[in-house]
Structure formats: C-alpha cells, structure tokens
Design a protein around this motif. Structure first.
Motif, PDB file in Angstrom:
ATOM      1  N   ALA A 159      -5.169  -1.066   3.348  1.00  0.00           N
ATOM      2  CA  ALA A 159      -5.373  -0.443   4.593  1.00  0.00           C
ATOM      3  C   ALA A 159      -6.818  -1.237   5.315  1.00  0.00           C
ATOM      4  O   ALA A 159      -6.607  -1.627   6.698  1.00  0.00           O
ATOM      5  CB  ALA A 159      -5.715   1.174   4.656  1.00  0.00           C
ATOM      6  N   LEU A 160      -7.576  -1.537   4.691  1.00  0.00           N
ATOM      7  CA  LEU A 160      -8.759  -2.410   5.053  1.00  0.00           C
ATOM      8  C   LEU A 160      -8.530  -3.588   5.470  1.00  0.00           C
ATOM      9  O   LEU A 160      -8.933  -4.281   6.426  1.00  0.00           O
ATOM     10  CB  LEU A 160      -9.905  -2.114   3.701  1.00  0.00           C
ATOM     11  CG  LEU A 160     -11.115  -3.077   4.102  1.00  0.00           C
ATOM     12  CD1 LEU A 160     -11.697  -2.344   5.252  1.00  0.00           C
ATOM     13  CD2 LEU A 160     -11.858  -3.254   2.828  1.00  0.00           C
ATOM     14  N   LEU A 213      -1.189   7.560   7.443  1.00  0.00           N
ATOM     15  CA  LEU A 213      -2.412   7.009   7.146  1.00  0.00           C
ATOM     16  C   LEU A 213      -2.538   5.524   7.664  1.00  0.00           C
ATOM     17  O   LEU A 213      -3.399   4.899   8.194  1.00  0.00           O
ATOM     18  CB  LEU A 213      -3.053   6.934   5.803  1.00  0.00           C
ATOM     19  CG  LEU A 213      -3.361   8.815   5.349  1.00  0.00           C
ATOM     20  CD1 LEU A 213      -3.950   8.614   4.085  1.00  0.00           C
ATOM     21  CD2 LEU A 213      -4.701   8.963   6.468  1.00  0.00           C
ATOM     22  N   GLU A 214      -1.551   4.630   7.140  1.00  0.00           N
ATOM     23  CA  GLU A 214      -1.507   3.397   7.152  1.00  0.00           C
ATOM     24  C   GLU A 214      -1.055   2.971   8.737  1.00  0.00           C
ATOM     25  O   GLU A 214      -1.754   2.066   9.290  1.00  0.00           O
ATOM     26  CB  GLU A 214      -0.141   2.869   6.364  1.00  0.00           C
ATOM     27  CG  GLU A 214      -0.172   1.218   6.426  1.00  0.00           C
ATOM     28  CD  GLU A 214      -1.404   0.665   5.555  1.00  0.00           C
ATOM     29  OE1 GLU A 214      -1.981  -0.181   6.325  1.00  0.00           O
ATOM     30  OE2 GLU A 214      -1.422   0.992   4.350  1.00  0.00           O
ATOM     31  N   GLY A 266       0.754  -1.000   0.107  1.00  0.00           N
ATOM     32  CA  GLY A 266      -0.041   0.025  -0.121  1.00  0.00           C
ATOM     33  C   GLY A 266       0.881   1.157   0.144  1.00  0.00           C
ATOM     34  O   GLY A 266       0.614   2.048  -1.047  1.00  0.00           O
ATOM     35  N   CYS A 326      -4.253   3.884  10.648  1.00  0.00           N
ATOM     36  CA  CYS A 326      -5.426   2.939  10.616  1.00  0.00           C
ATOM     37  C   CYS A 326      -4.969   1.483  11.187  1.00  0.00           C
ATOM     38  O   CYS A 326      -6.073   0.986  11.935  1.00  0.00           O
ATOM     39  CB  CYS A 326      -5.599   2.771   8.959  1.00  0.00           C
ATOM     40  SG  CYS A 326      -6.169   4.125   8.029  1.00  0.00           S
ATOM     41  N   LEU A 372      -6.461   2.182  -0.191  1.00  0.00           N
ATOM     42  CA  LEU A 372      -7.566   1.604   0.642  1.00  0.00           C
ATOM     43  C   LEU A 372      -7.756   0.231   0.857  1.00  0.00           C
ATOM     44  O   LEU A 372      -8.136  -0.148   2.049  1.00  0.00           O
ATOM     45  CB  LEU A 372      -8.819   2.568   0.277  1.00  0.00           C
ATOM     46  CG  LEU A 372      -9.088   4.047   0.135  1.00  0.00           C
ATOM     47  CD1 LEU A 372     -10.027   4.543  -0.670  1.00  0.00           C
ATOM     48  CD2 LEU A 372      -8.896   4.455   1.612  1.00  0.00           C
ATOM     49  N   LEU A 404      -4.528   5.406  -4.687  1.00  0.00           N
ATOM     50  CA  LEU A 404      -5.319   5.495  -3.560  1.00  0.00           C
ATOM     51  C   LEU A 404      -6.448   4.532  -3.071  1.00  0.00           C
ATOM     52  O   LEU A 404      -6.517   3.881  -2.105  1.00  0.00           O
ATOM     53  CB  LEU A 404      -6.487   6.841  -3.882  1.00  0.00           C
ATOM     54  CG  LEU A 404      -7.278   7.306  -2.746  1.00  0.00           C
ATOM     55  CD1 LEU A 404      -6.457   7.604  -1.635  1.00  0.00           C
ATOM     56  CD2 LEU A 404      -8.116   8.486  -3.143  1.00  0.00           C
ATOM     57  N   PHE A 405      -6.913   3.890  -4.490  1.00  0.00           N
ATOM     58  CA  PHE A 405      -7.850   2.710  -4.315  1.00  0.00           C
ATOM     59  C   PHE A 405      -6.912   1.448  -3.682  1.00  0.00           C
ATOM     60  O   PHE A 405      -7.604   0.759  -2.707  1.00  0.00           O
ATOM     61  CB  PHE A 405      -8.472   2.356  -5.746  1.00  0.00           C
ATOM     62  CG  PHE A 405      -9.469   1.402  -5.528  1.00  0.00           C
ATOM     63  CD1 PHE A 405     -10.844   1.414  -5.318  1.00  0.00           C
ATOM     64  CD2 PHE A 405      -9.239  -0.073  -5.954  1.00  0.00           C
ATOM     65  CE1 PHE A 405     -11.754   0.588  -5.136  1.00  0.00           C
ATOM     66  CE2 PHE A 405     -10.311  -1.061  -5.697  1.00  0.00           C
ATOM     67  CZ  PHE A 405     -11.494  -0.623  -5.655  1.00  0.00           C
TER      68      PHE A 405
END
Length: 1020
Positions: A510-511, A600-601, A30, A604, A507, A503-504
C-alpha cells in the motif's frame, strides 16, 4: 471533450503501462497475500468440517473402566444436546499378516450396515463385509502395513483374554475405507505390540464375545464449525451434561456390576459346596476302601501265619515220619538178618530134611534125631515164613509210609510255594494299601488345600466386591483424536503466521502504491496546469488520475482476490496433503476479507491520488505549467567531512548530493526495499526457527533416546532383561497445573529418582548463555516458555497443583531451554515433602537402538511385560515433528517467494519513478556528452546505494518482524528458535541486491529511450 479526455486517459495508461502494470502487481500482491493467508485457515477448516458433517464425525468418545451398556447408550441418546450415538467395541490386538508378521492392530466391532451411524466409513475400494469373518481396513498411511483386498488377518494367540473377548479369530479383507477419525499420516498409538497401529480394521460386532461396549461415539446438535470458538463453547456445555449423566449412570452400572459379581461369587460358592461335599464323599469312600483293604490284609496275614504254622507242623510231622521210617527200615533190616541166617540154615538143612521126608514117605523108619531134625526144620521153616510174612508186611507198611512222606513233601513244597506267593501278594497288597493311604492323605490334603484356596478366593472376591470402586467415565472430545488435534495445531500455525505477515506485506504494498500515484501526479503537474488553464473542471482533471489509479487498483484487487482465494489455499492445502488424507478443498469467497483488503488498497491508492491532485489543483495554472523549482541547494553532512569529500570524484559527489536532495525519494525507496528485505529475513528466520526447534530439542536437550512408561512401579523378567546392561534414569511423570499472578499453565511434572545423573539424560541449560543448570535436592526448574507465560523469574514463587488436585507453593530455582512440550522438573525429596510419597512410573534410557524395525522389535518385546504401558523413541518423535513442520516450511517458502516478488515489483516501480522524475536531468547529461553507460552508472549508483541502505534497514526490521512473528506464533508448549542464522541474513540481502541489479538491467532499455530534446524542457 469528454471522449477526448477519456482517450487521453487511455493513452496515459498505454504510454505508462509499465507503471500501470506495476501498480496492478503491487496491489495484486498485497491483496492476494492478505486475503490468501487469511482465507487459507477458514478454507482448510471448512473443508474438514464439511467432511465431518457428511460423515458424522464423533464429537465425543465415551469410555468406561467397566464397560458401557445399551442402557448407557440409550440414556446418552436421550439427552437433548446429543444427536446420534453409536456404540462400538474397540480393542488393540495383535494379528498375524499373510506374510506371518505379527502386527499391532485396532479392531472395531460395530454395525456396518447402519448408514446413519457416527464416524461413517467411506468405501474406497472393494465392498463392505457381508458375512462373519469379513472386514474392511482403514486406508493405510505411510506408518501402516500395506495390506490388500483378499488378504487374511488372524488374531494372535498371544492376545490377552482371547477366548473371553473374541468369537471370530480370522478375517478376510473385502474393502478399503476412509474414516474421518483417522486422516493423519502420523503413527497412531497402540497399547500392544510395537506401540503403534500397523492396521485398523472394522468388522461386525458379532465378532466380539463381550456383553458390554467399550466406546460410545456421540455427535451433538448445533455443533457448528469444528474449529470455531462457538464449537468449543458448545462442547464445554455438552461435556457438563455428559458429566451429569455419568453421575447418574455410574451408580447404576456399579450396582449392576456388584450384583453380577455377587451372583458369580454365590454361584462359585454353591459350586464349591457341591464339590466340597463330593470331595468329602469321595474321601470317605476311599477311607472305607482303605479300611476294607486293611481288614483283608490282616485276614490274609493271619491266614498266612496259620498256613506257615501248619507248614511248620507238617514239616515237623514229615521229619518225625522220616525218622520213624528210617527207624523202621533199620528195625526191618535188623529183623531180616536173623531171618536170613535162619534161611541159610534152612537152605542148608533142606536137602537132608527132604531126603529124610522122602525116606519117611517111602516107609523108611527115621531116627529120632532125623525126626527131630525134620520137626525142627519144619518149625524153623514155619517160623521163617511167618517172619518173612511179618517182614513183608512191615516192608509194605514202610513203603506206604515212604510214599506218604513223599506226598507230604510235595504237599509241603506246594504249600510253601503258595505261602511264598501269598506272602508276596500280601507285601504287594500292603504296599498298595500304604500307597493308597498316602494317596488318600495327599488327596485329602490337596482337596482341603483346594477347598481352602477356593474359599479364600471367594472370600477375596467378596472383599474385592466390597472394596470395588465406582467405575469412571472418560469423556473424550475431539482434542483426544490425534488427527483432529494435529490438524487443528497445523491450521492454527497457519493462522498465527497469517496474523502478522500479510498485514506487514500489505502495508509495504500500500505504501509503494501510494508513493507511485503521488509521484505520478507530481510528474504531470504541467499537464494538470495546462488542463486547468484550458478551463477543465477540477473533478474532470482529477478523474483521469482517479480512473488511472482506480483501474489499476481494481484490476490488482481482482487478480489478488483470484490468487488469494484460489491459489494460496490450494497450494498450502496441497502441501498438507502429504501429512493428511484430506477431502477436497472447499474454496470460499470471504466477503469480509475481500472488502477489507480491496477497500483499504483502493482507499489508500485513490485517497493518495485525490489528495495529491487536490493539493496540485490548489495552485495557480501558471505555477503548475512550469516544473517545480528545485529546492535551494544545501551542503550535505558528507561535505563537512573533508577527508572523504575531497577524495570523491565529481560523479560520486553528484550522487551523494542527489541522494540527500531527493529526501522523499530516499525515504520511500529505503522504506520499500527495507520492507521487502524484512519480509525475506523474517521468512528465512521462520525456517531457521523451526529447524532449530526440532534440531536443538532432540539432539542437544534430550540426551536419552527411549522412554518407557509403567502402569505400576514394578519389574518382571521381561523388563529386567531389557534394562540389563543399559543406562537409565527412573522418573515420575504426571500432569499438573502451575499458576502465578492470575495466569495458569498445564504442564508435565518430571521428578527424577537420581538428581546427580539426571543431567546425563536431559540437558538443563540457560538458552542465551548456554550455561548448564545444576540439578540438586532443592531444584525447581521450569521450561523457558512456561516461565514467560507465567511471567516468572528465578526466585519467584508459584503454586503447583498435581493430578490429585493438591496444591503447594514452590520457589523457582532455574529456567531451562526447551522448545517442544511444557515441563517442570522438581527434586524428588522436595516433591515428597510437599505432596507425600509417590511411585515412579517410567524410565529414560540410553538404549542405542537405531532403525525403525529394531525399535519396533524392542517395543513389541517390552509390551509383553505386565507393567509396561507404553514405549516411545525420541527419533520417531523427531521424525513426526519434522514431518509436521515440513508443511509449515512450505508456507514459509511461499512467504519468501511472495516477498521476493514484491521486492522485484517495488524496486521496478521505484526505479521507474526515479527515472521518470529525472528524465530531463538524464537527458541533459546526454546533451553534455555522457554516454549511455555513464548515464546508467550515474543513476544506478544512486539506486544501488539506496538498495544497500534499504537492505541494511530491512535486516534490522526483519529481526524485529521475525521476533514479533515468533512470539505471536508460539504457544506454551511450542517455542521456536529465537536466532536467525547469518546465512539467512546474507541470503535475504543478496536476493534484494540481485533483484535490484535485475531491475537495473531492465531499466537500461528505458534509459536508452530518453531523448536529448527533453533537456530543452528544463526550467533553466
């Protein structure tokens, strides 16, 4: 206790290293993908910009229709915004190679010893020119002729204004250089020969005979990064300054040119006056000579006539003399007859008379008769002698007359010959005089014609000076440079892709990371409860999981940053090396991207872990120390469909119940797999879109294979001969601007001469239905992307401004499919009614010319025409776009590869979590007698079904993502294909399922390690 707890944390990492590594891999993917694609564009821009700064790449190239002077250069250099100015003489010229081939070349004449010039050359091989007749060549790319050091190139005699433009004709190559102005490996357009430059060479400015410069290359101060918005703004400001300068310099240059022109005209007038005076003097001298010759001819004619008269008189006298001679001879002959008769008588009487005389002398008396006879004899003899004397005298006189007559005959013959000769000479003189008179008249007429022509020429020259328009300055920024413009577009496409895909991708990663840590905390709730019961503080208990996920996240971030900031830019930059001669890549550490991605990672992952731990720690230790009670069983929807449910086996029913019992697991698995599948679908779809873009544009939409642009709407023998036997459409192309609803788009206006046959050259059709669009006398047809940007539909009105800044309103009658370029097709009469009459300036042809060499030969032939400005072939344009898109395709393949890697890691991680969560259930199945194979089928059947559901969802999401990426990456003159081929859907689905199967195979070993004793830990 802290050390013991730390060892427990380390032991947890070691025992669940697969999960730990999976989190690292997911985070690394990511972060690496996000930072890699986001940093690639800035790194590519920084690398070329740094090269531009080192070599002083020109920000502007100023050209003028009447040349540029040293004063212009000094005035430009005096501007506060201008840093450097390098004047140069640049022309496209035909040259002969060492092999005798005729090449299209671009020749730069400049001061090569100036180390602080604009567009500095980097010497790659050999040496720089040191004397006249030496040059260096631009490092040849794939479209140029490969010349070597020591080769000689010679300017062709076919070059226009060869004597007036160039002093040096032959050049020896001493080195190979690299210029920041030319680093793109595509064809550089040329105004001569084949239409593309085969060689670019640099030599000293003394090789030119021009007094003025053709170009001024400028750099500006504080220009910043060449690809930034600040740079564009700075260039716009300096452009305004240069336009203001041009308004000052153009009138000065205009007056200078007029003065020089008038001086030349006055000089020509003086020369004409001198030559006119000289011609008139020569004509006067010639006329005097003719008159003198006429006088001499008249005198000779008179003398000849006199001589002829004298000759005639002489002939008459000769004839009279001959007659008198003849009469004298006749009289002499007549007089001789009696004298001869008397002589006979005397001869007959002589003997008797002599005897009588002898007797008388002897004393004998003679008779009177004898005496009378003697007397008569003597008298007769005397008379005869007297007569003989008279006759002799007459004979002498006749003989003398005869001699005189003979002499006169000779004289008359000589005189007659002389007269004949003189008569011939007079004829020749007369003919020569007549010829001279003709020459005089012709010379006089020619002189008068030349004088009149020269006077008209001078008069026209004066009129041309009076009508002379002011020169224009063409202020060209870097967008006019092919290398910069194409590189900017390519870098922009990388940036467009980087705005959506990473970005996708991030995400999804990260999810899955969030899900992994949440599920891990849920798995270890018993251990958490035990630690809480033993008196551990919440922070201490939580620290284990925060350290676990934080360590994995930090490690993944470090690996991701290394891959993102090094690997991705390097791989993509190397891909563009095949299209450009690029400098070394400058790798930068972008703190903003690193902090964004890692922050962000980590946020999250750690945040999810903290929330999961905080939620668990709210419960009492007694509840935590036992597994969470299963939710009450519910009938699933499938159970209500009896016709299906009754036919399912026990294991299949259990699988169905398990899938819907673990809804969280269901959604996380489906979403994770769907995200990876969507990424692959979008990646393969991008490849399809770009392939469709070029293929459809040049094989389906553009039916013509050749285009000729004209400088004037005229034809000559070269153009007519080439067009003979070929099918063509005459068109008028110009740039314009269409606007509607506050939006405006620059476009190419195309107006065909014949609307009925235009569809044979350009296929106008609606993209979705494929229906042809009729082109009639009222048609106004716009390309699809242009209509989208202007938000227009059929029947809507818009305003069109042409190249002459005239604006009119039109109604849109059709929207046609188009991928490359931005076009507006208007019927000729409709355009003429709106803007007035116009001249056509080009041809679209079905030439049938295949192969680069044949096309170059045709282009070279057409450039010999006085009215052909450029020639292009659609096959060459197609190859150029395919070459450009090949680099973008590599980025797409990187996307697909990374999406595949993410799919593998996600599937592994989710499957691993699934097995870990259900280890007691699986152990119970083993206790109940299930074999390893049956247990594997039991769990993998669920995973397979979830993979299929995720794949199907991913195919739909991939279509949406692809559509969004396409619309984001497109521009008004660059529309991609909108369809994804079924092969791409199939390939993405198969890859996802194959990855799932591979993960299942890897998980077999984990299933075999599940101990049956685990079943004893079950709640029931």
């Amino acid at each position: 206790m802290k050390k013991m707890y730390a060892r427990t944390t380390v032991r947890e990492i070691r025992q669940s290293f697969g999960r730990f590594a999976a989190i690292i891999a997911i985070v690394a993917l990511g972060v690496g993908f996000l930072t890699g694609l986001l940093s690639t564009t800035p790194d590519m821009e920084a690398s070329v910009d740094s090269w531009y700064q080192k070599t002083s790449m020109s920000d502007f190239d100023i050209k003028s229709t009447m040349g540029l002077t040293q004063e212009d250069a000094e005035a430009a250099a005096a501007l506060p915004s201008v840093d450097k100015v390098t004047p140069a003489r640049v022309t496209d010229v035909l040259v002969s190679s060492p092999d005798g081939d005729l090449l299209s070349a671009r020749m730069y004449g400049m001061d090569l010893n100036d180390t602080d010039s604009v567009n500095q050359l980097t010497l790659l091989e050999g040496s720089m020119p040191e004397k006249a007749g030496e040059c260096v060549i631009e490092n040849p790319n794939s479209s140029m002729t490969d010349l070597s050091i020591g080769d000689t190139i010679t300017l062709s005699e076919d070059t226009e204004n060869l004597e007036d433009t160039y002093r040096q004709r032959t050049f020896t190559i001493t080195g190979i250089v690299n210029s920041p102005y030319y680093f793109c490996n595509s064809e550089e357009p040329s105004s001569v020969g084949t239409g593309t430059c085969s060689v670019i060479f640099y030599t000293d400015s003394s090789a030119y005979a021009l007094d003025t410069y053709t170009d001024l290359f400028l750099t500006v101060t504080n220009n910043g990064n060449a690809f930034s918005d600040e740079y564009e703004s700075r260039i716009e400001d300096v452009t305004t300054e240069l336009e203001t300068l041009s308004e000052e310099r153009i009138p000065i240059r205009y007056e200078q040119i007029r003065e020089e022109a008038y001086e030349e005209v006055d000089k020509a007038q003086r020369e004409l006056n001198r030559e006119k005076k000289q011609a008139r003097q020569e004509l006067e001298d010639a006329r005097a000579q003719l008159e003198e010759g006429q006088k001499e001819l008249d005198s000779g004619t008179a003398q000849l006539a006199k001589a002829k008269t004298q000759l005639a008189d002489g002939k008459k006298e000769l004839k009279s003399g001959k007659k008198q001679l003849k009469e004298g001879k006749a009289q002499l002959k007549k007089a001789r007859r009696p004298l001869n008769a008397s002589k006979k008588e005397l001869d007959a009487a002589r003997d008797s008379v002599e005897q009588a005389k002898e007797a008388q002398e002897a004393g004998y008396p003679l008779s009177e008769e004898a005496l009378a006879q003697i007397e008569q004899y003597d008298k007769g003899l005397a008379a005869w002698e007297q007569g003989s004397k008279e006759l002799s005298k007459q004979e002498k006189a006749l003989k003398k007359s005869q001699n005189q007559i003979r002499a006169s005959e000779k004289q008359l013959d000589a005189a007659e010959k002389e007269i004949a000769q003189n008569e011939e000479k007079l004829k020749e003189a007369e003919a020569e005089l007549a010829s001279g008179r003709v020459e005089y008249e012709e010379g006089k007429a020619e002189a008068e014609a030349q004088i009149q022509k020269a006077e008209r020429k001078i008069k026209n020259a004066r009129q041309e000076i009076e009508d002379l328009e002011e020169p224009e300055w063409y202020i060209l920024d870097r967008d006019s440079n092919l290398s910069y413009a194409r590189y900017s577009v390519d870098v922009e496409k990388v940036a467009d892709i980087a705005t959506v895909f990473p970005l996708f991708f991030f995400l999804v990663a990260a999810l899955v990371s969030l899900t992994t840590m949440t599920r891990m905390v849920e798995e270890e709730r018993i251990q958490i409860g035990t630690l809480k019961a033993l008196g551990y503080r919440k922070a201490t208990i939580m620290s284990k999981y925060l350290i676990y996920c934080g360590g994995a996240a930090v490690a993944g971030c470090l690996i991701g940053l290394a891959a993102g900031f090094i690997l991705f830019p390097t791989v993509i930059y190397q891909a563009y090396m095949s299209q450009y001669d690029l400098p070394d890549l400058i790798l930068q550490f972008h703190w903003e991207y690193a902090l964004l991605a890692c922050g962000l990672e980590i946020l999250c992952t750690i945040g999810a872990t903290w929330l999961a731990c905080a939620s668990a720690l709210k419960e009492k230790p007694a509840l935590l120390m036992v597994p969470r009670a299963p939710k009450a069983g519910k009938r699933i929807f499938l159970e209500r469909v009896g016709i299906i449910w009754k036919r399912l086996s026990f294991s299949h029913k259990a699988t169905a119940r398990n899938i819907f019992r673990y809804k969280k697991h269901l959604f996380m698995t489906v979403i994770g797999i769907a995200g990876c599948t969507a990424l692959m679908v979008a990646g393969f779809g991008m490849r399809d879109s770009m392939s469709r873009m070029v293929g459809a544009q040049y094989t389906e939409l553009l039916k013509y294979d050749m285009q000729i642009e004209l400088s004037e709407d005229k034809t000559d023998s070269v153009l007519s001969e080439f067009l003979d036997g070929k099918t063509f459409a005459k068109v008028y192309d110009m740039t314009g601007e269409a606007s509607a609803g506050g939006n405006s788009v620059s476009t190419t206006i195309c107006i065909p001469q014949d609307t009925e046959t235009f569809s044979d050259f350009i296929n106008l059709r609606e993209r979705k239905s494929g229906d042809a669009i009729a082109f009639s006398k009222d048609s106004v047809i716009m390309t699809e992307k242009m209509a989208e940007d202007l938000e227009l539909s059929m029947g809507d009105s818009f305003t069109l401004m042409n190249a002459d800044d005239q604006s009119r309103e039109f109604t849109l009658t059709g929207i046609t499919e188009n991928y490359i370029g931005c076009y507006l097709y208007i019927a000729p009469q409709l355009y003429a009614d709106a803007f007035g009459e116009f001249d056509y300036n080009g041809y679209l042809l079905h030439s049938g010319i295949q192969g680069e060499s044949s096309q170059d030969q045709a282009s070279e032939q057409l450039h010999e025409s006085s009215y052909v400005s450029s020639v292009s072939f659609t096959s060459q344009e197609e190859a150029s776009y395919e070459s450009m898109l090949s680099s973008i395709n590599l980025i797409v393949y990187v996307l697909i590869l990374c999406a595949g890697a993410l799919a593998v890691v996600v599937l592994y991680n989710l499957t691993n979590i699934n097995i870990n969560e259900r280890s007691r259930e699986l152990a119970t199945l083993r206790v109940l007698g299930y074999h390893h194979r049956e247990v594997a089928i039991y769990i993998f059947r669920e995973i397979g079904i979830l993979s299929i559901l995720g794949t199907l969802a991913g195919l739909i999401a991939g279509w949406v993502l692809h559509r969004y990426v396409i619309l984001t990456a497109e521009s008004v003159d660059f529309m991609m294909g909108r369809e994804i081929s079924w092969q791409s859907y199939l390939l993405a689905a198969l890859l996802t399922l194959v990855f799932s199967a591979l993960v299942d195979i890897l998980m077999l070993f984990k299933l075999r390690r599940i101990q049956m004793v685990e079943s004893m830990k079950a709640v029931d």
